[in-house]
Design an enzyme around this catalytic site. Sequence first.
Site, mmCIF file in Angstrom:
data_model
loop_
_atom_site.group_PDB
_atom_site.id
_atom_site.type_symbol
_atom_site.label_atom_id
_atom_site.label_comp_id
_atom_site.label_asym_id
_atom_site.label_seq_id
_atom_site.Cartn_x
_atom_site.Cartn_y
_atom_site.Cartn_z
ATOM 1 N N VAL A 1 -7.590 -0.998 6.792
ATOM 2 C CA VAL A 1 -9.097 -0.454 6.906
ATOM 3 C C VAL A 1 -9.929 -1.061 5.622
ATOM 4 O O VAL A 1 -9.634 -1.633 4.824
ATOM 5 C CB VAL A 1 -8.824 1.048 6.384
ATOM 6 C CG1 VAL A 1 -8.552 1.846 7.878
ATOM 7 C CG2 VAL A 1 -8.251 1.414 5.439
ATOM 8 N N HIS B 1 -14.719 5.540 -21.197
ATOM 9 C CA HIS B 1 -14.523 5.308 -20.003
ATOM 10 C C HIS B 1 -14.671 6.216 -19.022
ATOM 11 O O HIS B 1 -13.713 6.880 -18.497
ATOM 12 C CB HIS B 1 -13.175 4.447 -19.743
ATOM 13 C CG HIS B 1 -12.867 3.333 -20.565
ATOM 14 N ND1 HIS B 1 -13.273 1.736 -19.759
ATOM 15 C CD2 HIS B 1 -12.510 2.812 -21.523
ATOM 16 C CE1 HIS B 1 -12.882 1.081 -20.506
ATOM 17 N NE2 HIS B 1 -12.350 1.449 -21.644
ATOM 18 N N GLN C 1 -20.354 -2.173 -26.582
ATOM 19 C CA GLN C 1 -20.562 -2.839 -27.692
ATOM 20 C C GLN C 1 -21.322 -4.090 -27.704
ATOM 21 O O GLN C 1 -21.738 -4.319 -28.532
ATOM 22 C CB GLN C 1 -18.938 -3.119 -28.059
ATOM 23 C CG GLN C 1 -18.106 -2.022 -28.427
ATOM 24 C CD GLN C 1 -16.674 -2.533 -28.724
ATOM 25 O OE1 GLN C 1 -16.345 -3.453 -28.626
ATOM 26 N NE2 GLN C 1 -15.727 -1.384 -29.253
ATOM 27 N N GLY D 1 -13.352 -4.660 -21.847
ATOM 28 C CA GLY D 1 -12.271 -5.857 -21.800
ATOM 29 C C GLY D 1 -11.967 -6.130 -22.925
ATOM 30 O O GLY D 1 -12.131 -5.540 -23.909
ATOM 31 N N GLY E 1 0.795 -1.168 -0.008
ATOM 32 C CA GLY E 1 0.050 0.071 -0.011
ATOM 33 C C GLY E 1 0.752 1.152 -0.048
ATOM 34 O O GLY E 1 0.410 2.214 0.457
ATOM 35 N N CYS F 1 -17.448 0.762 -22.583
ATOM 36 C CA CYS F 1 -16.559 0.141 -23.666
ATOM 37 C C CYS F 1 -17.017 -1.024 -24.446
ATOM 38 O O CYS F 1 -17.877 -1.150 -25.093
ATOM 39 C CB CYS F 1 -15.426 0.144 -23.077
ATOM 40 S SG CYS F 1 -13.766 0.110 -24.489
ATOM 41 N N LYS G 1 11.137 0.799 19.481
ATOM 42 C CA LYS G 1 11.920 -0.240 19.097
ATOM 43 C C LYS G 1 12.438 0.083 17.714
ATOM 44 O O LYS G 1 13.569 -0.116 17.391
ATOM 45 C CB LYS G 1 11.373 -1.635 19.330
ATOM 46 C CG LYS G 1 12.430 -2.710 19.005
ATOM 47 C CD LYS G 1 11.612 -4.060 19.491
ATOM 48 C CE LYS G 1 12.565 -5.364 19.042
ATOM 49 N NZ LYS G 1 12.228 -6.676 19.409
ATOM 50 N N GLU H 1 -15.385 6.071 -15.798
ATOM 51 C CA GLU H 1 -14.867 5.730 -14.575
ATOM 52 C C GLU H 1 -13.409 6.529 -14.487
ATOM 53 O O GLU H 1 -13.114 6.657 -13.158
ATOM 54 C CB GLU H 1 -14.714 4.204 -14.391
ATOM 55 C CG GLU H 1 -13.845 3.454 -15.134
ATOM 56 C CD GLU H 1 -14.430 2.865 -16.730
ATOM 57 O OE1 GLU H 1 -13.732 1.974 -17.057
ATOM 58 O OE2 GLU H 1 -15.416 3.590 -16.898
#
Length: 553
Positions: free
Chosen positions: A252, A517, A395, A364, A29, A391, A234, A519
Amino acid sequence: MPTEPETDYDPELGRKFIFVTGGVMSGLGKGITAASTGRLLKNAGFDVTAVKIDPYLNVDAGTMNPFQHGEVYVLKDGGEVDLDLGNYERFLDIDMTFDHNVTTGKTYQHVIEKERSGDYLGRTVQIIPHITDDIKRRIREAAEGNDVCIIEVGGTVGDIEGMPYLEALRQFAHEEDEDDILFTHVTLVPYSKNGEQKTKPTQHSVKELRSIGLQPDILVGRCSDKLDIDTKEKIALFCDVPTEAVFSNPDVDDIYHVPLMVEEEGLDQYVMEELDIATEALPEDERENRWRDLVTQNTEGEVDIALVGKYDLEDAYMSVHEALKHAGLEKNVDVNVQWVNSEKMNDHHADRMREADAIVVPGGFGARGTEGKIEAIRYARENDIPFLGLCLGFQMAVVEYARNVLDLDDAHSAELDEDTPHPVIDILPEQYEIEDMGGTMRLGAHETEIDANTLAATLYGGESCTERHRHRYEVNPEYIDDLEAAGLKFSGYAENRMEILELAPEDHPYFIGTQFHPEFRSRPTRASPPFVGLLEAVLGDDPHTVTTEEVSH
Protein backbone atom coordinates in the site's frame (compact mmCIF):
# COMPACT_ATOMS: atom_id res chain seq x y z
CA MET A 1 3.37 -0.20 31.63
CA PRO A 2 1.50 1.63 28.85
CA THR A 3 -0.89 4.22 30.21
CA GLU A 4 -3.97 5.90 28.83
CA PRO A 5 -6.59 8.19 30.36
CA GLU A 6 -9.02 5.28 30.41
CA THR A 7 -8.53 1.54 30.22
CA ASP A 8 -10.84 -1.21 29.02
CA TYR A 9 -8.80 -3.90 30.75
CA ASP A 10 -10.97 -6.76 31.96
CA PRO A 11 -9.11 -9.04 34.42
CA GLU A 12 -11.80 -11.68 33.96
CA LEU A 13 -10.57 -12.28 30.41
CA GLY A 14 -7.05 -13.09 31.50
CA ARG A 15 -4.08 -12.03 29.42
CA LYS A 16 -3.89 -13.02 25.77
CA PHE A 17 -0.62 -13.19 23.85
CA ILE A 18 -0.11 -12.87 20.10
CA PHE A 19 3.40 -13.70 18.89
CA VAL A 20 4.40 -12.38 15.47
CA THR A 21 7.36 -13.93 13.67
CA GLY A 22 8.70 -13.44 10.16
CA GLY A 23 10.22 -15.62 7.50
CA VAL A 24 11.98 -15.56 4.10
CA MET A 25 13.50 -12.10 4.52
CA SER A 26 13.67 -9.18 6.92
CA GLY A 27 11.83 -5.92 6.42
CA LEU A 28 8.56 -7.59 5.43
CA GLY A 29 6.43 -5.44 7.68
CA LYS A 30 5.88 -7.66 10.71
CA GLY A 31 5.61 -4.56 12.85
CA ILE A 32 2.88 -2.99 10.73
CA THR A 33 1.00 -6.30 10.61
CA ALA A 34 1.23 -6.58 14.40
CA ALA A 35 0.30 -2.93 14.96
CA SER A 36 -2.66 -3.21 12.60
CA THR A 37 -3.92 -6.27 14.45
CA GLY A 38 -3.62 -4.35 17.70
CA ARG A 39 -5.44 -1.35 16.28
CA LEU A 40 -8.41 -3.52 15.28
CA LEU A 41 -8.53 -5.21 18.68
CA LYS A 42 -8.44 -1.82 20.34
CA ASN A 43 -11.29 -0.65 18.11
CA ALA A 44 -13.21 -3.69 19.36
CA GLY A 45 -12.86 -2.49 22.95
CA PHE A 46 -9.79 -4.35 24.22
CA ASP A 47 -6.84 -2.87 26.05
CA VAL A 48 -3.79 -3.69 23.94
CA THR A 49 -0.05 -3.30 24.37
CA ALA A 50 2.99 -4.55 22.46
CA VAL A 51 6.54 -5.81 22.97
CA LYS A 52 9.33 -5.64 20.40
CA ILE A 53 12.09 -8.24 20.65
CA ASP A 54 15.37 -7.17 19.02
CA PRO A 55 17.91 -10.02 18.93
CA TYR A 56 20.98 -7.79 18.81
CA LEU A 57 23.63 -7.52 21.52
CA ASN A 58 23.15 -3.79 21.94
CA VAL A 59 21.44 -2.96 25.23
CA ASP A 60 19.34 -0.39 23.36
CA ALA A 61 19.23 1.37 20.00
CA GLY A 62 20.77 4.60 21.29
CA THR A 63 24.22 4.19 19.76
CA MET A 64 23.09 2.74 16.42
CA ASN A 65 23.72 4.53 13.13
CA PRO A 66 20.41 5.90 11.74
CA PHE A 67 21.73 5.36 8.22
CA GLN A 68 21.84 1.61 8.83
CA HIS A 69 19.13 1.07 11.41
CA GLY A 70 16.67 3.91 10.92
CA GLU A 71 15.75 6.46 13.54
CA VAL A 72 16.26 5.98 17.24
CA TYR A 73 12.82 6.37 18.78
CA VAL A 74 12.61 7.87 22.27
CA LEU A 75 10.00 6.74 24.79
CA LYS A 76 8.54 8.82 27.61
CA ASP A 77 10.81 7.17 30.21
CA GLY A 78 13.89 7.90 28.11
CA GLY A 79 14.21 4.49 26.50
CA GLU A 80 16.05 4.65 23.17
CA VAL A 81 14.45 1.96 21.06
CA ASP A 82 13.78 0.55 17.61
CA LEU A 83 11.54 2.59 15.32
CA ASP A 84 8.91 -0.19 15.38
CA LEU A 85 7.92 0.93 18.87
CA GLY A 86 7.05 4.28 17.32
CA ASN A 87 4.62 2.48 15.02
CA TYR A 88 3.07 0.72 18.01
CA GLU A 89 2.61 4.00 19.87
CA ARG A 90 1.07 5.66 16.81
CA PHE A 91 -1.23 2.78 15.84
CA LEU A 92 -2.33 1.89 19.37
CA ASP A 93 -2.24 5.47 20.72
CA ILE A 94 -0.42 4.41 23.88
CA ASP A 95 2.73 5.45 25.71
CA MET A 96 5.18 2.59 26.03
CA THR A 97 8.24 2.19 28.24
CA PHE A 98 11.73 0.77 27.88
CA ASP A 99 10.42 -2.49 29.37
CA HIS A 100 8.49 -3.04 26.14
CA ASN A 101 11.71 -3.44 24.17
CA VAL A 102 13.57 -6.69 24.83
CA THR A 103 17.11 -6.91 23.46
CA THR A 104 19.73 -9.62 23.74
CA GLY A 105 22.12 -7.11 25.27
CA LYS A 106 19.64 -6.12 27.95
CA THR A 107 18.70 -9.72 28.75
CA TYR A 108 22.26 -11.04 28.90
CA GLN A 109 23.41 -8.05 30.94
CA HIS A 110 20.69 -8.68 33.53
CA VAL A 111 21.44 -12.41 33.79
CA ILE A 112 25.19 -11.83 34.07
CA GLU A 113 24.67 -9.20 36.77
CA LYS A 114 22.54 -11.69 38.72
CA GLU A 115 25.25 -14.32 38.35
CA ARG A 116 27.90 -11.90 39.61
CA SER A 117 25.79 -11.03 42.63
CA GLY A 118 25.32 -14.70 43.50
CA ASP A 119 21.59 -14.92 42.76
CA TYR A 120 21.98 -18.30 41.05
CA LEU A 121 23.68 -19.86 44.11
CA GLY A 122 26.59 -21.38 42.21
CA ARG A 123 24.55 -23.05 39.48
CA THR A 124 25.81 -23.20 35.90
CA VAL A 125 24.20 -20.28 34.08
CA GLN A 126 22.95 -21.31 30.63
CA ILE A 127 20.79 -20.13 27.75
CA ILE A 128 18.17 -22.62 28.93
CA PRO A 129 16.73 -21.98 31.47
CA HIS A 130 18.25 -18.69 32.63
CA ILE A 131 18.11 -16.60 29.45
CA THR A 132 14.79 -18.06 28.31
CA ASP A 133 13.27 -17.56 31.75
CA ASP A 134 14.32 -13.91 31.73
CA ILE A 135 12.76 -13.43 28.29
CA LYS A 136 9.47 -14.93 29.47
CA ARG A 137 9.52 -12.78 32.60
CA ARG A 138 9.95 -9.62 30.57
CA ILE A 139 7.04 -10.48 28.29
CA ARG A 140 4.68 -11.24 31.16
CA GLU A 141 5.62 -8.08 33.06
CA ALA A 142 5.09 -5.90 29.98
CA ALA A 143 1.65 -7.45 29.46
CA GLU A 144 0.39 -6.65 32.96
CA GLY A 145 -2.83 -4.64 33.01
CA ASN A 146 -3.78 -5.35 29.40
CA ASP A 147 -6.19 -7.73 27.72
CA VAL A 148 -3.89 -8.48 24.79
CA CYS A 149 -0.13 -8.25 24.39
CA ILE A 150 1.34 -8.48 20.89
CA ILE A 151 4.97 -9.59 20.77
CA GLU A 152 6.97 -9.03 17.59
CA VAL A 153 10.16 -11.07 17.22
CA GLY A 154 12.66 -9.13 15.15
CA GLY A 155 14.71 -10.76 12.41
CA THR A 156 13.86 -13.88 10.46
CA VAL A 157 13.14 -17.44 11.58
CA GLY A 158 16.41 -19.35 11.29
CA ASP A 159 18.65 -16.48 12.35
CA ILE A 160 21.06 -17.73 14.98
CA GLU A 161 20.52 -14.57 17.04
CA GLY A 162 16.83 -15.31 17.40
CA MET A 163 17.03 -18.93 18.51
CA PRO A 164 16.86 -18.28 22.30
CA TYR A 165 13.73 -16.18 21.77
CA LEU A 166 11.94 -18.81 19.71
CA GLU A 167 12.79 -21.40 22.35
CA ALA A 168 11.40 -19.06 25.00
CA LEU A 169 8.20 -18.73 22.96
CA ARG A 170 7.92 -22.50 22.68
CA GLN A 171 8.17 -22.78 26.46
CA PHE A 172 5.77 -19.88 26.90
CA ALA A 173 3.11 -21.64 24.82
CA HIS A 174 3.60 -24.79 26.89
CA GLU A 175 3.08 -22.87 30.14
CA GLU A 176 -0.04 -20.88 29.14
CA ASP A 177 -3.55 -22.06 28.30
CA GLU A 178 -4.06 -22.90 24.64
CA ASP A 179 -6.79 -20.25 24.27
CA ASP A 180 -4.41 -17.55 25.53
CA ILE A 181 -1.71 -17.96 22.86
CA LEU A 182 -1.72 -17.23 19.14
CA PHE A 183 1.18 -17.48 16.71
CA THR A 184 1.13 -15.32 13.58
CA HIS A 185 3.80 -15.84 10.93
CA VAL A 186 4.43 -13.23 8.24
CA THR A 187 6.08 -14.44 5.03
CA LEU A 188 6.83 -13.26 1.51
CA VAL A 189 4.67 -14.48 -1.38
CA PRO A 190 6.47 -13.33 -4.54
CA TYR A 191 5.32 -13.45 -8.14
CA SER A 192 7.08 -15.53 -10.78
CA LYS A 193 7.84 -14.04 -14.19
CA ASN A 194 4.65 -15.56 -15.55
CA GLY A 195 2.54 -13.82 -12.90
CA GLU A 196 1.99 -16.79 -10.58
CA GLN A 197 2.01 -16.30 -6.81
CA LYS A 198 4.71 -18.60 -5.43
CA THR A 199 4.14 -20.39 -2.13
CA LYS A 200 7.42 -22.29 -1.81
CA PRO A 201 9.20 -19.58 0.27
CA THR A 202 6.30 -19.65 2.72
CA GLN A 203 6.35 -23.45 2.89
CA HIS A 204 10.07 -23.51 3.68
CA SER A 205 9.72 -20.75 6.26
CA VAL A 206 6.95 -22.59 8.08
CA LYS A 207 8.99 -25.81 7.91
CA GLU A 208 11.86 -23.97 9.61
CA LEU A 209 9.50 -22.64 12.29
CA ARG A 210 8.00 -26.07 12.94
CA SER A 211 11.45 -27.61 13.31
CA ILE A 212 11.88 -25.36 16.36
CA GLY A 213 8.63 -26.61 17.84
CA LEU A 214 6.33 -23.74 16.83
CA GLN A 215 3.23 -24.21 14.69
CA PRO A 216 1.73 -20.98 13.33
CA ASP A 217 -1.99 -20.45 13.86
CA ILE A 218 -2.20 -17.64 11.30
CA LEU A 219 -0.21 -16.97 8.14
CA VAL A 220 -0.01 -13.49 6.62
CA GLY A 221 1.31 -13.28 3.08
CA ARG A 222 3.16 -10.10 2.16
CA CYS A 223 2.67 -9.58 -1.53
CA SER A 224 2.20 -6.91 -4.17
CA ASP A 225 -1.47 -7.88 -4.58
CA LYS A 226 -3.99 -9.83 -2.55
CA LEU A 227 -3.51 -13.58 -2.37
CA ASP A 228 -5.90 -15.42 -4.66
CA ILE A 229 -7.96 -18.28 -3.29
CA ASP A 230 -5.84 -20.96 -4.98
CA THR A 231 -2.71 -19.57 -3.33
CA LYS A 232 -4.41 -19.49 0.07
CA GLU A 233 -5.57 -23.08 -0.28
CA LYS A 234 -2.12 -24.26 -1.33
CA ILE A 235 -0.47 -22.49 1.62
CA ALA A 236 -3.08 -23.95 3.97
CA LEU A 237 -2.52 -27.48 2.65
CA PHE A 238 1.26 -27.49 2.93
CA CYS A 239 1.52 -25.43 6.13
CA ASP A 240 -1.19 -27.26 8.06
CA VAL A 241 -3.50 -24.34 8.83
CA PRO A 242 -7.14 -23.74 7.83
CA THR A 243 -7.64 -21.79 4.62
CA GLU A 244 -9.48 -19.12 6.60
CA ALA A 245 -6.28 -18.64 8.65
CA VAL A 246 -4.33 -17.43 5.59
CA PHE A 247 -4.52 -13.66 5.08
CA SER A 248 -3.18 -11.13 2.59
CA ASN A 249 -1.20 -8.02 3.41
CA PRO A 250 -0.55 -6.43 0.01
CA ASP A 251 1.59 -3.39 -0.70
CA VAL A 252 0.00 0.00 0.00
CA ASP A 253 1.06 3.61 -0.43
CA ASP A 254 -0.01 4.51 3.11
CA ILE A 255 0.59 2.18 6.07
CA TYR A 256 -2.46 3.61 7.85
CA HIS A 257 -4.64 1.75 5.34
CA VAL A 258 -3.29 -1.64 6.45
CA PRO A 259 -5.73 -2.04 9.39
CA LEU A 260 -8.62 -1.46 7.00
CA MET A 261 -7.32 -4.03 4.52
CA VAL A 262 -6.74 -6.80 7.03
CA GLU A 263 -10.11 -5.99 8.61
CA GLU A 264 -11.76 -6.58 5.23
CA GLU A 265 -10.05 -9.98 5.16
CA GLY A 266 -11.49 -10.77 8.60
CA LEU A 267 -8.19 -11.00 10.47
CA ASP A 268 -9.50 -9.30 13.61
CA GLN A 269 -12.55 -11.56 13.86
CA TYR A 270 -10.46 -14.68 13.36
CA VAL A 271 -7.99 -13.57 16.05
CA MET A 272 -10.78 -12.88 18.53
CA GLU A 273 -12.38 -16.26 17.89
CA GLU A 274 -9.08 -18.11 18.28
CA LEU A 275 -8.39 -16.31 21.56
CA ASP A 276 -11.96 -16.92 22.73
CA ILE A 277 -12.72 -13.23 23.25
CA ALA A 278 -15.10 -12.61 20.33
CA THR A 279 -18.13 -12.53 22.64
CA GLU A 280 -16.47 -9.80 24.72
CA ALA A 281 -15.88 -7.50 21.74
CA LEU A 282 -17.96 -4.41 21.14
CA PRO A 283 -20.70 -4.79 18.53
CA GLU A 284 -19.45 -3.62 15.14
CA ASP A 285 -21.73 -0.59 15.13
CA GLU A 286 -20.22 0.57 18.45
CA ARG A 287 -16.56 0.22 17.51
CA GLU A 288 -14.15 3.13 17.11
CA ASN A 289 -14.36 4.45 13.53
CA ARG A 290 -12.28 7.62 13.75
CA TRP A 291 -9.25 5.84 12.27
CA ARG A 292 -11.22 4.81 9.19
CA ASP A 293 -12.73 8.28 8.85
CA LEU A 294 -9.29 9.90 8.97
CA VAL A 295 -7.46 7.70 6.50
CA THR A 296 -10.28 7.54 3.96
CA GLN A 297 -11.21 11.25 3.94
CA ASN A 298 -10.95 13.14 0.66
CA THR A 299 -8.19 15.72 0.91
CA GLU A 300 -8.64 19.26 -0.34
CA GLY A 301 -5.15 20.16 -1.49
CA GLU A 302 -1.49 19.40 -1.03
CA VAL A 303 1.53 20.90 0.67
CA ASP A 304 5.20 20.47 -0.29
CA ILE A 305 7.64 20.30 2.63
CA ALA A 306 11.43 20.36 2.21
CA LEU A 307 13.04 18.08 4.79
CA VAL A 308 16.70 19.08 5.05
CA GLY A 309 18.90 16.37 6.54
CA LYS A 310 22.02 14.30 5.95
CA TYR A 311 20.72 10.73 6.11
CA ASP A 312 19.59 9.25 2.78
CA LEU A 313 17.56 6.52 4.48
CA GLU A 314 13.94 7.65 4.81
CA ASP A 315 13.52 5.58 7.98
CA ALA A 316 16.12 7.82 9.66
CA TYR A 317 13.41 10.50 9.90
CA MET A 318 10.36 8.24 10.15
CA SER A 319 8.66 10.04 13.05
CA VAL A 320 9.09 13.42 11.34
CA HIS A 321 7.51 12.03 8.17
CA GLU A 322 4.65 10.57 10.19
CA ALA A 323 4.11 13.77 12.20
CA LEU A 324 3.83 15.74 8.95
CA LYS A 325 1.35 13.17 7.69
CA HIS A 326 -0.68 13.45 10.92
CA ALA A 327 -0.81 17.23 10.55
CA GLY A 328 -2.01 16.71 6.99
CA LEU A 329 -4.79 14.44 8.25
CA GLU A 330 -5.87 17.12 10.71
CA LYS A 331 -5.80 19.89 8.09
CA ASN A 332 -7.24 17.62 5.37
CA VAL A 333 -4.35 18.02 2.91
CA ASP A 334 -1.80 15.70 1.35
CA VAL A 335 1.75 16.36 2.53
CA ASN A 336 4.53 15.74 0.03
CA VAL A 337 7.93 15.51 1.71
CA GLN A 338 10.81 16.54 -0.55
CA TRP A 339 14.20 15.24 0.57
CA VAL A 340 17.02 17.81 0.51
CA ASN A 341 20.52 16.48 1.23
CA SER A 342 22.18 18.98 3.54
CA GLU A 343 25.63 17.73 2.49
CA LYS A 344 25.04 18.71 -1.13
CA MET A 345 23.43 22.12 -0.93
CA ASN A 346 23.96 22.91 -4.62
CA ASP A 347 21.75 24.78 -7.09
CA HIS A 348 19.51 21.73 -7.56
CA HIS A 349 18.75 21.51 -3.85
CA ALA A 350 18.34 25.27 -3.61
CA ASP A 351 15.69 25.01 -6.31
CA ARG A 352 13.89 22.32 -4.30
CA MET A 353 13.82 24.62 -1.28
CA ARG A 354 12.48 27.48 -3.38
CA GLU A 355 9.70 25.23 -4.64
CA ALA A 356 8.77 24.09 -1.12
CA ASP A 357 5.92 25.59 0.88
CA ALA A 358 7.82 25.07 4.16
CA ILE A 359 11.17 23.86 5.45
CA VAL A 360 11.85 21.39 8.27
CA VAL A 361 15.32 20.77 9.69
CA PRO A 362 15.26 17.64 11.89
CA GLY A 363 17.59 16.35 14.58
CA GLY A 364 20.90 14.59 14.12
CA PHE A 365 24.44 14.25 15.41
CA GLY A 366 27.85 15.16 14.07
CA ALA A 367 29.24 17.96 11.92
CA ARG A 368 28.49 16.37 8.56
CA GLY A 369 25.84 18.34 6.68
CA THR A 370 25.36 21.04 9.31
CA GLU A 371 26.47 23.93 7.08
CA GLY A 372 23.78 22.93 4.60
CA LYS A 373 21.21 22.97 7.40
CA ILE A 374 22.35 26.44 8.46
CA GLU A 375 22.01 27.64 4.88
CA ALA A 376 18.48 26.20 4.65
CA ILE A 377 17.51 27.98 7.89
CA ARG A 378 18.92 31.27 6.61
CA TYR A 379 16.92 30.88 3.40
CA ALA A 380 13.71 30.18 5.34
CA ARG A 381 14.23 33.13 7.69
CA GLU A 382 15.15 35.68 5.03
CA ASN A 383 12.41 34.64 2.60
CA ASP A 384 9.50 34.24 5.03
CA ILE A 385 9.24 30.50 4.39
CA PRO A 386 7.46 28.68 7.25
CA PHE A 387 10.14 26.88 9.24
CA LEU A 388 10.31 24.22 11.94
CA GLY A 389 13.61 23.18 13.55
CA LEU A 390 13.86 20.08 15.72
CA CYS A 391 16.65 19.43 18.26
CA LEU A 392 19.77 19.96 16.11
CA GLY A 393 17.56 22.04 13.81
CA PHE A 394 16.74 24.24 16.81
CA GLN A 395 20.43 24.55 17.67
CA MET A 396 21.45 25.37 14.10
CA ALA A 397 18.74 28.07 14.03
CA VAL A 398 20.53 29.69 16.99
CA VAL A 399 23.87 29.39 15.17
CA GLU A 400 22.41 30.89 11.99
CA TYR A 401 20.92 33.82 13.87
CA ALA A 402 24.16 34.45 15.75
CA ARG A 403 26.16 34.44 12.53
CA ASN A 404 23.88 36.44 10.27
CA VAL A 405 22.04 38.77 12.65
CA LEU A 406 24.52 39.24 15.51
CA ASP A 407 27.43 39.15 13.02
CA LEU A 408 29.30 36.53 15.03
CA ASP A 409 30.80 34.98 11.92
CA ASP A 410 32.48 32.06 13.66
CA ALA A 411 29.58 31.18 15.96
CA HIS A 412 28.89 27.46 16.20
CA SER A 413 28.03 24.60 18.50
CA ALA A 414 30.82 23.37 20.77
CA GLU A 415 29.76 19.85 19.79
CA LEU A 416 30.67 20.51 16.17
CA ASP A 417 33.57 22.95 16.55
CA GLU A 418 35.51 22.73 19.80
CA ASP A 419 37.59 25.78 18.86
CA THR A 420 34.75 28.17 18.01
CA PRO A 421 35.22 31.58 19.67
CA HIS A 422 31.44 31.87 20.03
CA PRO A 423 29.98 28.59 21.36
CA VAL A 424 26.34 29.68 21.25
CA ILE A 425 25.47 26.00 21.80
CA ASP A 426 27.36 24.31 24.62
CA ILE A 427 27.30 21.03 26.52
CA LEU A 428 24.82 20.51 29.35
CA PRO A 429 26.57 21.04 32.72
CA GLU A 430 25.69 17.56 33.96
CA GLN A 431 27.32 16.01 30.89
CA TYR A 432 30.89 17.16 31.65
CA GLU A 433 31.86 14.13 33.73
CA ILE A 434 30.04 11.52 31.63
CA GLU A 435 32.18 9.25 29.47
CA ASP A 436 29.77 6.49 28.39
CA MET A 437 27.80 7.04 25.19
CA GLY A 438 24.73 4.86 25.68
CA GLY A 439 21.73 6.11 27.66
CA THR A 440 23.52 9.16 29.09
CA MET A 441 21.90 12.11 27.30
CA ARG A 442 18.98 14.18 28.52
CA LEU A 443 16.31 11.69 27.57
CA GLY A 444 12.57 11.18 27.78
CA ALA A 445 9.61 13.35 28.69
CA HIS A 446 10.27 16.69 30.39
CA GLU A 447 7.98 19.63 31.04
CA THR A 448 8.63 22.95 29.33
CA GLU A 449 7.20 26.23 30.62
CA ILE A 450 5.90 28.55 27.91
CA ASP A 451 5.58 32.32 28.00
CA ALA A 452 2.06 33.66 27.56
CA ASN A 453 1.10 35.51 24.38
CA THR A 454 3.62 33.67 22.24
CA LEU A 455 3.33 31.45 19.20
CA ALA A 456 4.28 28.42 21.30
CA ALA A 457 1.56 29.19 23.86
CA THR A 458 -1.01 29.45 21.09
CA LEU A 459 0.09 26.18 19.50
CA TYR A 460 0.06 24.22 22.76
CA GLY A 461 -3.03 25.95 24.12
CA GLY A 462 -1.44 26.82 27.44
CA GLU A 463 1.67 27.80 29.33
CA SER A 464 3.39 24.42 29.47
CA CYS A 465 3.92 21.28 27.42
CA THR A 466 5.53 17.90 27.98
CA GLU A 467 7.64 16.52 25.14
CA ARG A 468 10.48 14.04 24.70
CA HIS A 469 14.15 14.99 24.61
CA ARG A 470 17.37 13.47 23.29
CA HIS A 471 20.37 15.80 23.48
CA ARG A 472 23.62 16.64 25.28
CA TYR A 473 23.93 20.30 24.27
CA GLU A 474 21.85 23.42 24.89
CA VAL A 475 21.80 27.16 24.20
CA ASN A 476 24.73 28.82 25.95
CA PRO A 477 23.23 31.15 28.63
CA GLU A 478 25.96 33.72 27.96
CA TYR A 479 24.43 34.55 24.57
CA ILE A 480 20.71 34.53 25.42
CA ASP A 481 20.38 38.26 26.18
CA ASP A 482 22.12 39.28 22.95
CA LEU A 483 20.05 36.88 20.86
CA GLU A 484 16.78 38.07 22.38
CA ALA A 485 17.76 41.73 22.03
CA ALA A 486 18.25 41.03 18.32
CA GLY A 487 14.73 39.58 17.99
CA LEU A 488 15.10 35.84 18.60
CA LYS A 489 12.54 35.04 21.30
CA PHE A 490 13.06 32.07 23.63
CA SER A 491 9.46 31.34 24.55
CA GLY A 492 9.86 27.94 26.20
CA TYR A 493 12.26 26.90 28.93
CA ALA A 494 12.94 24.45 31.74
CA GLU A 495 14.59 26.38 34.57
CA ASN A 496 17.46 28.14 32.78
CA ARG A 497 17.40 25.91 29.70
CA MET A 498 16.00 27.40 26.50
CA GLU A 499 13.78 24.84 24.76
CA ILE A 500 11.60 26.78 22.29
CA LEU A 501 12.62 29.65 20.02
CA GLU A 502 10.48 31.74 17.71
CA LEU A 503 10.35 34.95 15.74
CA ALA A 504 7.60 37.51 16.28
CA PRO A 505 4.74 37.49 13.75
CA GLU A 506 5.77 40.89 12.42
CA ASP A 507 9.21 39.43 11.62
CA HIS A 508 8.21 36.07 10.15
CA PRO A 509 4.92 34.23 9.40
CA TYR A 510 6.08 31.02 11.13
CA PHE A 511 9.57 30.45 12.48
CA ILE A 512 9.83 28.10 15.43
CA GLY A 513 12.36 25.63 16.80
CA THR A 514 12.20 23.12 19.64
CA GLN A 515 15.08 21.56 21.55
CA PHE A 516 12.78 18.59 22.15
CA HIS A 517 11.31 16.15 19.62
CA PRO A 518 7.55 16.82 19.26
CA GLU A 519 7.36 14.22 16.49
CA PHE A 520 7.62 11.40 19.05
CA ARG A 521 4.25 12.25 20.60
CA SER A 522 2.37 12.85 17.37
CA ARG A 523 -0.50 10.47 16.59
CA PRO A 524 -2.79 10.02 13.55
CA THR A 525 -5.73 11.08 15.72
CA ARG A 526 -3.80 13.76 17.65
CA ALA A 527 -1.27 15.65 15.56
CA SER A 528 1.67 17.51 17.10
CA PRO A 529 1.01 21.27 17.56
CA PRO A 530 4.24 22.59 15.95
CA PHE A 531 3.59 20.47 12.85
CA VAL A 532 -0.05 21.56 12.64
CA GLY A 533 1.05 25.17 13.01
CA LEU A 534 3.50 24.72 10.15
CA LEU A 535 0.69 23.62 7.84
CA GLU A 536 -1.56 26.40 9.12
CA ALA A 537 1.07 28.91 8.04
CA VAL A 538 1.34 27.31 4.60
CA LEU A 539 -2.43 27.23 4.12
CA GLY A 540 -2.77 30.93 4.84
CA ASP A 541 -4.14 30.75 8.37
CA ASP A 542 -2.28 32.69 11.03
CA PRO A 543 -0.92 30.08 13.48
CA HIS A 544 -0.31 32.90 15.97
CA THR A 545 -4.08 33.25 16.42
CA VAL A 546 -5.35 29.66 15.93
CA THR A 547 -7.47 28.62 18.89
CA THR A 548 -6.69 25.72 21.19
CA GLU A 549 -9.69 23.84 19.85
CA GLU A 550 -8.30 24.05 16.34
CA VAL A 551 -4.82 22.89 17.31
CA SER A 552 -4.80 20.52 20.27
CA HIS A 553 -2.42 17.94 21.64
